[in-house]
Design an enzyme around this catalytic site. Structure first.
Site, PDB file in Angstrom:
ATOM      1  N   LYS A 115      14.458  10.379  42.051  1.00 49.31           N
ATOM      2  CA  LYS A 115      14.597  11.746  41.530  1.00 49.31           C
ATOM      3  C   LYS A 115      15.843  12.451  42.043  1.00 49.31           C
ATOM      4  O   LYS A 115      16.357  13.347  41.369  1.00 49.31           O
ATOM      5  CB  LYS A 115      13.332  12.557  41.838  1.00 49.31           C
ATOM      6  CG  LYS A 115      12.046  11.933  41.244  1.00 49.31           C
ATOM      7  CD  LYS A 115      12.139  11.694  39.745  1.00 49.31           C
ATOM      8  CE  LYS A 115      11.001  10.848  39.210  1.00 49.31           C
ATOM      9  NZ  LYS A 115      11.137  10.536  37.775  1.00 49.31           N
ATOM     10  N   HIS A 234      -0.903  19.034  37.608  1.00 48.08           N
ATOM     11  CA  HIS A 234       0.161  18.215  37.031  1.00 48.08           C
ATOM     12  C   HIS A 234      -0.323  17.249  35.969  1.00 48.08           C
ATOM     13  O   HIS A 234       0.367  16.299  35.611  1.00 48.08           O
ATOM     14  CB  HIS A 234       0.958  17.506  38.122  1.00 48.08           C
ATOM     15  CG  HIS A 234       1.392  18.460  39.183  1.00 48.08           C
ATOM     16  ND1 HIS A 234       2.165  19.569  38.891  1.00 48.08           N
ATOM     17  CD2 HIS A 234       1.113  18.545  40.495  1.00 48.08           C
ATOM     18  CE1 HIS A 234       2.344  20.268  39.993  1.00 48.08           C
ATOM     19  NE2 HIS A 234       1.715  19.676  40.980  1.00 48.08           N
ATOM     20  N   ARG A 291       9.907   6.618  29.226  1.00 55.00           N
ATOM     21  CA  ARG A 291       8.824   5.933  28.515  1.00 55.00           C
ATOM     22  C   ARG A 291       8.455   6.742  27.277  1.00 55.00           C
ATOM     23  O   ARG A 291       8.902   7.878  27.129  1.00 55.00           O
ATOM     24  CB  ARG A 291       7.589   5.861  29.425  1.00 55.00           C
ATOM     25  CG  ARG A 291       7.129   7.269  29.813  1.00 55.00           C
ATOM     26  CD  ARG A 291       5.811   7.320  30.546  1.00 55.00           C
ATOM     27  NE  ARG A 291       5.327   8.677  30.663  1.00 55.00           N
ATOM     28  CZ  ARG A 291       5.599   9.511  31.665  1.00 55.00           C
ATOM     29  NH1 ARG A 291       6.368   9.103  32.660  1.00 55.00           N
ATOM     30  NH2 ARG A 291       5.117  10.737  31.660  1.00 55.00           N
TER      31      ARG A 291
END
Ligand code: MV4
Length: 446
Positions: A115, A234, A291
């Site tokens: 990240k 999340h 993805r």
């Protein structure tokens, strides 16, 4: 490409199999011992047993999947989402085994999986990122130095993480050392990588993501945005397109940044650039998902495209079927995820057998389901049962259809998030499109 092995289960495996059939590709399902009777196994032309129920010994076992591909004669692999979909070593292993990986190049998966590297790469492509540390912070002293520059509150995130796991908000300088130690420990145990980085904490932002797509001929397009702010811990619960009240200048900025970012890393296939958008319309890159995503159907409903078919085309070396001009956002679409979780017991998973299942149908309603009456919902896998997708000429029409769809849905044998979603859709702020990322956790829908 002739035969695609679908390295997944549930609704996404069925969705991929359907797309393969649409373009004349043959299909190979894989399954664990818990999934012998699962619908995705019946949908495919062939099916290969992987191993015992735990994902580590079945859907996450690279060697067993490659062996299943060899046995079945598959020449391509679609990873779906979750499981091995963002594991660059799996993508690389497929290519090494002579299989076409239906997804981005392994190197793009690797780079975006780190990240801090993703932040650096996007910043150098001119994509706005949240002010924060240029890379992982080595120790408390380094964290304090960065914090002095960006101020409080701030947020610690795992460099090897993503999707919100292992994040910690820090209110003041006095809390930083302890928070850094905890975050480092958590990052190590969750991701096997202790590295954490730091960002300024944005208050009550909206989560807006841009679907991007690239082929091997140099074409990079966006397929507009999805608003995904209604989440809990999340996990997204409701997604929609267009994002309500997104002003045209912000929208243009987001889509141009997303395309520039994807182009700059030589991206290929489907990807999603996640952004936080603040109340003033400023936006910041968060991370890139390499993805096909759970919520891709809302993009399909507003663009008329089949994103999985586009993935297959691109993987086969063909051009995207459309140019940017032809990708128009028409009407509105919303998706609700139905999980086998009990909203009255803080969304505790509710495993068991589905003794009765009635899903809605009709104009503008789409159901993407991995289950049927008799399906056993095991503790081994994600408890998402199916997705309801509603389309309409505008947002109000799509939401009205979704309310009806939820009212028509009957699931017996396990508890589901259906009633919670129905309440959420009646909430004043959801009706007027005033959604933000803290709503569920603040108890707006109780
Ligand atoms: C943030 C944030 C505030 N400030 N980063 C959560 C998911 C992960 N992709 C990033 N997340 C957040 N990052 C900064 N600098 C708030 C969140 C966040 C959030 C983001 C999107 C959707 C729901 C959320 C719920 C809580 C926190």
């Amino acid at each position: 490409m002739r035969a695609v092995l679908v390295a997944n289960r549930g609704e996404i495996a069925r969705r991929v199999i359907r797309a393969c059939r649409r373009v004349g590709l043959s299909t190979v399902a894989v399954f664990s011992e818990a999934d012998r009777d699962a619908p995705h196994v019946r949908d495919a032309e062939r099916a290969e047993l992987l191993g015992p129920p735990p994902a580590r010994e079945s859907y996450l076992d690279v060697d067993r999947i490659l062996e299943a591909a060899r046995r079945s004669g598959a020449d391509a692999v679609h990873p779906g989402y979750g499981f091995l979909s963002e594991n660059w070593r799996f993508a690389e292993a497929c290519v090494r085994a002579g299989l076409t990986f239906i997804g981005p190049p392994a190197e793009a998966i690797r780079a975006m999986g780190d990240k801090t590297e993703a932040r650096r790469l996007m910043a150098s492509a001119g994509v706005p990122t949240v002010p924060g540390s240029p890379g992982p912070v080595a120790d408390t002293a380094a964290a304090e130095a960065v914090a002095a520059g960006i101020g409080f509150p701030l947020i610690l995130k795992a460099a090897g993480g993503g999707g919100g796991i292992g994040m910690a908000r820090v209110e003041r300088a006095a809390d930083l050392a302890a928070a850094f130690a905890t975050a480092t420990r958590r990052a190590q145990s969750a991701f096997g990588n202790a590295a954490v980085y730091l960002e300024r904490y944005l208050e009550r932002p909206r989560h807006v993501e841009i679907q991007v797509f690239a082929d091997t001929h140099g074409t990079v397009v966006h397929m507009h945005e999805r608003e995904c702010s209604i989440q809990r811990r999340h996990q997204k619960l409701i997604e929609e397109s267009p994002a309500p009240h997104l002003d045209p200048a912000t929208k243009r900025g987001l889509t141009e940044a997303a395309v520039a970012g994807a182009r700059s890393i030589g991206y290929v296939n489907a990807g999603t650039m996640e952004f936080l958008v603040d109340a003033t319309g400023r936006f910041y890159f968060l991370e890139m998902n390499t993805r096909i995503q759970v919520e891709h159907p809302v993009t399909e409903e507003v663009t008329g495209l089949d994103l999985v078919v586009e993935q297959l085309r691109v993987a086969a070396g063909e051009r995207l079927s459309v140019t940017q001009d032809a990708i128009v956002q028409r009407g509105a679409a919303v998706e609700c995820r139905i999980y086998a979780e009990d909203p009255d017991k803080s969304f505790l998973p509710s495993p068991g057998t589905i003794t009765r299942l009635v899903t809605p149908a009709g104009e503008g309603i789409r159901v993407e389901s991995g289950v049927e009456t008799g399906s056993v919902i095991s503790v081994h896998y994600d408890p998402m049962l199916f997705k309801l997708v509603a389309r309409g000429d505008d947002r109000d029409a799509a939401l009205a259809r979704m309310r009806r769809a939820l009212d028509e849905t009957i699931v017996e044998g396990v508890r589901t998030t259906g009633s919670f979603l129905r309440k959420a859709l009646d909430h004043h702020d959801v009706r007027r499109g005033a959604v933000h990322t803290q709503m569920v956790d603040q108890g707006a829908f109780r």
